[in-house]
Design a protein around this motif. Sequence first.
Motif, PDB file in Angstrom:
ATOM      1  N   MET A   1     -20.339  39.260  15.828  1.00 14.75           N
ATOM      2  CA  MET A   1     -20.089  38.291  16.898  1.00 14.75           C
ATOM      3  C   MET A   1     -20.473  38.855  18.261  1.00 14.75           C
ATOM      4  SD  MET A   1     -19.169  35.135  17.184  1.00 14.75           S
ATOM      5  CE  MET A   1     -18.188  34.769  15.716  1.00 14.75           C
ATOM      6  N   GLU A   2     -20.224  40.119  18.477  1.00 12.80           N
ATOM      7  CA  GLU A   2     -20.560  40.745  19.760  1.00 12.80           C
ATOM      8  C   GLU A   2     -22.068  40.698  20.008  1.00 12.80           C
ATOM      9  OE1 GLU A   2     -16.687  41.640  18.523  1.00 12.80           O
ATOM     10  OE2 GLU A   2     -18.545  42.111  17.436  1.00 12.80           O
ATOM     11  N   TYR A   3     -22.841  40.870  18.943  1.00 13.77           N
ATOM     12  CA  TYR A   3     -24.302  40.828  19.070  1.00 13.77           C
ATOM     13  C   TYR A   3     -24.744  39.482  19.632  1.00 13.77           C
ATOM     14  CZ  TYR A   3     -29.207  40.571  17.536  1.00 13.77           C
ATOM     15  OH  TYR A   3     -30.563  40.400  17.491  1.00 13.77           O
ATOM     16  N   TYR A   4     -24.247  38.375  19.058  1.00 14.65           N
ATOM     17  CA  TYR A   4     -24.668  37.042  19.476  1.00 14.65           C
ATOM     18  C   TYR A   4     -24.166  36.705  20.882  1.00 14.65           C
ATOM     19  CZ  TYR A   4     -26.248  36.389  14.697  1.00 14.65           C
ATOM     20  OH  TYR A   4     -26.912  36.520  13.507  1.00 14.65           O
TER      21      TYR A   4
ATOM     22  N   PHE B   1     -18.534  27.283  13.102  1.00 11.63           N
ATOM     23  CA  PHE B   1     -17.404  26.910  13.972  1.00 11.63           C
ATOM     24  C   PHE B   1     -17.023  28.075  14.886  1.00 11.63           C
ATOM     25  CE2 PHE B   1     -12.920  26.663  15.025  1.00 11.63           C
ATOM     26  CZ  PHE B   1     -12.785  25.354  15.459  1.00 11.63           C
ATOM     27  N   ASP B   2     -16.897  29.267  14.307  1.00 11.14           N
ATOM     28  CA  ASP B   2     -16.477  30.425  15.099  1.00 11.14           C
ATOM     29  C   ASP B   2     -17.532  30.800  16.137  1.00 11.14           C
ATOM     30  OD1 ASP B   2     -14.175  30.528  13.593  1.00 11.14           O
ATOM     31  OD2 ASP B   2     -14.887  32.136  12.262  1.00 11.14           O
ATOM     32  N   LEU B   3     -18.809  30.770  15.737  1.00  9.13           N
ATOM     33  CA  LEU B   3     -19.874  31.177  16.655  1.00  9.13           C
ATOM     34  C   LEU B   3     -19.976  30.208  17.832  1.00  9.13           C
ATOM     35  CD1 LEU B   3     -22.224  33.000  17.402  1.00  9.13           C
ATOM     36  CD2 LEU B   3     -23.691  31.664  15.868  1.00  9.13           C
ATOM     37  N   ILE B   4     -19.991  28.908  17.565  1.00 11.13           N
ATOM     38  CA  ILE B   4     -20.083  27.922  18.660  1.00 11.13           C
ATOM     39  C   ILE B   4     -18.847  28.001  19.550  1.00 11.13           C
ATOM     40  CG2 ILE B   4     -20.286  25.480  19.233  1.00 11.13           C
ATOM     41  CD1 ILE B   4     -22.819  26.735  18.013  1.00 11.13           C
ATOM     42  N   THR B   5     -17.690  28.193  18.943  1.00  9.19           N
ATOM     43  CA  THR B   5     -16.452  28.311  19.737  1.00  9.19           C
ATOM     44  C   THR B   5     -16.531  29.474  20.709  1.00  9.19           C
ATOM     45  OG1 THR B   5     -15.099  27.342  17.964  1.00  9.19           O
ATOM     46  CG2 THR B   5     -13.960  28.693  19.602  1.00  9.19           C
ATOM     47  N   GLU B   6     -16.983  30.623  20.236  1.00 10.26           N
ATOM     48  CA  GLU B   6     -17.059  31.808  21.099  1.00 10.26           C
ATOM     49  C   GLU B   6     -18.153  31.665  22.154  1.00 10.26           C
ATOM     50  OE1 GLU B   6     -14.865  34.312  21.139  1.00 10.26           O
ATOM     51  OE2 GLU B   6     -13.815  33.105  19.643  1.00 10.26           O
ATOM     52  N   LEU B   7     -19.277  31.099  21.780  1.00  8.50           N
ATOM     53  CA  LEU B   7     -20.358  30.920  22.747  1.00  8.50           C
ATOM     54  C   LEU B   7     -19.961  29.947  23.851  1.00  8.50           C
ATOM     55  CD1 LEU B   7     -23.521  30.763  20.425  1.00  8.50           C
ATOM     56  CD2 LEU B   7     -22.818  32.646  21.920  1.00  8.50           C
TER      57      LEU B   7
ATOM     58  N   PHE C   1     -30.738  33.530  14.081  1.00  4.53           N
ATOM     59  CA  PHE C   1     -29.522  33.864  13.336  1.00  4.53           C
ATOM     60  C   PHE C   1     -29.898  34.666  12.100  1.00  4.53           C
ATOM     61  CE2 PHE C   1     -26.188  33.060  10.201  1.00  4.53           C
ATOM     62  CZ  PHE C   1     -25.044  33.310  10.954  1.00  4.53           C
ATOM     63  N   SER C   2     -29.225  35.781  11.918  1.00  2.00           N
ATOM     64  CA  SER C   2     -29.488  36.617  10.753  1.00  2.00           C
ATOM     65  C   SER C   2     -28.210  37.328  10.342  1.00  2.00           C
ATOM     66  CB  SER C   2     -30.590  37.635  11.077  1.00  2.00           C
ATOM     67  OG  SER C   2     -31.073  38.246   9.898  1.00  2.00           O
ATOM     68  N   LEU C   3     -28.214  37.850   9.146  1.00  2.00           N
ATOM     69  CA  LEU C   3     -27.042  38.532   8.604  1.00  2.00           C
ATOM     70  C   LEU C   3     -27.469  39.791   7.855  1.00  2.00           C
ATOM     71  CD1 LEU C   3     -25.205  35.466   6.967  1.00  2.00           C
ATOM     72  CD2 LEU C   3     -24.588  36.551   9.139  1.00  2.00           C
ATOM     73  N   THR C   4     -26.561  40.735   7.757  1.00  2.00           N
ATOM     74  CA  THR C   4     -26.710  41.839   6.810  1.00  2.00           C
ATOM     75  C   THR C   4     -25.594  41.777   5.771  1.00  2.00           C
ATOM     76  OG1 THR C   4     -25.430  43.298   8.269  1.00  2.00           O
ATOM     77  CG2 THR C   4     -27.822  43.365   8.476  1.00  2.00           C
ATOM     78  N   GLU C   5     -24.536  41.033   6.094  1.00  2.00           N
ATOM     79  CA  GLU C   5     -23.427  40.808   5.161  1.00  2.00           C
ATOM     80  C   GLU C   5     -23.485  39.347   4.713  1.00  2.00           C
ATOM     81  OE1 GLU C   5     -21.686  43.743   4.982  1.00  2.00           O
ATOM     82  OE2 GLU C   5     -22.992  44.460   6.595  1.00  2.00           O
TER      83      GLU C   5
ATOM     84  N   ILE D   1     -20.981  36.538   9.235  1.00  2.00           N
ATOM     85  CA  ILE D   1     -21.158  37.258  10.498  1.00  2.00           C
ATOM     86  C   ILE D   1     -20.288  38.506  10.485  1.00  2.00           C
ATOM     87  CG2 ILE D   1     -20.719  37.181  12.984  1.00  2.00           C
ATOM     88  CD1 ILE D   1     -21.480  34.266  12.979  1.00  2.00           C
ATOM     89  N   GLY D   2     -20.882  39.631  10.838  1.00  2.00           N
ATOM     90  CA  GLY D   2     -20.139  40.893  10.842  1.00  2.00           C
ATOM     91  C   GLY D   2     -21.038  42.045  10.452  1.00  2.00           C
ATOM     92  N   GLY D   3     -20.450  43.213  10.272  1.00  2.00           N
ATOM     93  CA  GLY D   3     -21.230  44.390   9.920  1.00  2.00           C
ATOM     94  C   GLY D   3     -21.741  45.101  11.159  1.00  2.00           C
ATOM     95  N   PRO D   4     -22.575  46.111  10.979  1.00  2.00           N
ATOM     96  CA  PRO D   4     -22.995  46.955  12.094  1.00  2.00           C
ATOM     97  C   PRO D   4     -24.063  46.338  13.000  1.00  2.00           C
ATOM     98  CG  PRO D   4     -24.027  47.698  10.065  1.00  2.00           C
ATOM     99  CD  PRO D   4     -23.071  46.611   9.677  1.00  2.00           C
TER     100      PRO D   4
END
Length: 656
Positions: A173-176, A206-212, A159-163, A166-169
């Motif tokens: 969410m699509e990346y994960y 919450f959002d990441l686990i929900t989508e996965l 798990f990593s971020l640039t913002e 979760i988001g940015g280029p």
Amino acid sequence: MAKSMATEKKESIQTNPLKITDTTFRDAHQSSFATRLRIDDMEPIAEKLDSAGFHSIEMWGGATFDVAHRFLGEDPWERVILLKKLMPKTPFQMLLRGQNLVGYRNYPDDVVYAFCQKSAEVGIDIFRVFDALNDERNFITAFDAIQKAGKHIQATICFSLTERKIGGPVFNMEYYIKKAGILEDMGAHSLCIKDMAGLISPYDAFDLITELKKIVKIPIQLHTHYTSGMASMAYLKAVEAGVDIVDCCLAPFALRSSQPAVEPIIAALLGTPRDTGLNLDLLAELDEYLETRAPKYREFFDTSKMAVIDIGVLLHQIPGGMQSNLINQLKEAGALDRLHEVHKDLPLTRKELGYPPLVTPTSQIVGVQAVANVLMGRYKMISSEVKDYCYGLYGKPPAQIDPDVQKTVLVGYPKGSTPITKRPGDVLEPEMEKAKEAVKAITNDLGDILIYALYPRTGMKYLRHKYGLDKGPYGEKLKTLEQIKAEQELIKKAKEGHLVEKPKPAPFGPSAKIYQVSVEGEVFEVQVQESEDSSPASVGVHGSAPVAVSAPTPAAARSSEPKTAPSHASRSKSSTAKLTVQEGEAALYAPMPGTLVRYEVAIGDKVAEGQSLVILEAMKMENALPSPAAGIIKALGPEPGSSVAKGDILLVINKQ
């Protein structure tokens, strides 16, 4: 009478109990006190921990393999074997760095197969496999090896971020979601989201686990650290979203840069459909034991701040372990006051290198380069690992490497200036046969061969110690509980004013003699003053106050006198023969303490300014030191393998 939690848990309404992996024997002490927990302190509670009911025990991998043989003098394989005998019920889990295994570079496929085979043989059941760049190509060989061994493959997304969220280029969410689908299709038995920096916020969790959960059929596990202070909140929101497993540890080793404590998680979920069913009373007994052993490791524990969290992570996204490394590196270089400059350079360096997640080994690669950029100028000193990274030997980063930086880094790179695009393992030559050949005079045991294959320098040193070829002390000597207690008593007496300073002895007289004494390769100047009466002589390290000792016999005195180093055409024999710089010459100084690995030049060679002259191992990286001037190499300093201090002259150049 009030019911205990252990009794109340029987009245819970478990319908989907949360499973918990305990990290006390691996990541907890790796995060809290530099991976120093010894097997002797694990064995007394191993059986009880085995009976606690955890989903798995993470007890190996990561830095444990390195630290065990390098600092503790322990056989890393024996740790698994010994604990497996005491803990036969709970699955053993390890952290495997994909093609990096438990080292700091990608290893060829034959080493990966041999390592996974041996790990399964000694008792590892679940392999949590991650890649620092989230490059799934680096999973191919490890997955195949684990599958053939009949063990559990847990694929991991770092798990990593640039913002801030979760988001940015890059890390959106699509990346994960895309990565998770790829890893499940590759044959993973479960999926882990590995948040090594403690960056994941509760609502992102919450959002990441929900989508996965919408696209992944295999169990999902969440791993995080308490560094930012959000970990327990993130776990609770992940539980609401349906996460199957989380990582925790026992309370004495929890919080700070470690995992959340398991005990509050058990209490929070008591009586809910996600009740863990774990026995809090039993865990309390284990906590009490660890509290009695923890003082032995306090010298490795960070007590520099009152806060148990680091809000800096929320600001600069630097993992706690990486921040500690940056501080240590700057301390060694005598430049701790430039930490703010490193914090400023690091995001830029990370961007230039394609936004790698900041996890071992890429956290070291990015961090060391940022420190070098501040101390030496941007990309003036470049580690071998950064060169390998830009060539593609670590894999494909999440974003493109800056073309100008890549071109600069690869100037003079022996493998070429055009980066590879294929899987790194496809271009690496086999190494197992070479490793067998290197240690055949010592051992033919596969585990020993792998120790050398993964860590040639420190591995050989350990094997020579293990088989009695090198005598003397090895590794770090841990303080005993008795010594800790004595220190505490002294502190108490000092606070109460019961300690007084001893009077200083008289200074050395003009008749004092100076001798050079070598201790484990390090040379000290020692002064000896013979007494006029029969009392002991005085001795002290040159420049220090004298201490009374027995006077040396003439034979002993003669053996202490410095011997003339044999002449050598290319360098001085020892770092005690200091090089000097005359007018018209330039010197290459060690920018920080380290080990001189090799010279890239010989006396008489013509060199250009900026050309790589010396490889210095420092900060776990091999750093190429550039020439300060154009000219002809006049003299080389310490022998390869020597330890050097900051400011030591490594070579001298006649300027042209």
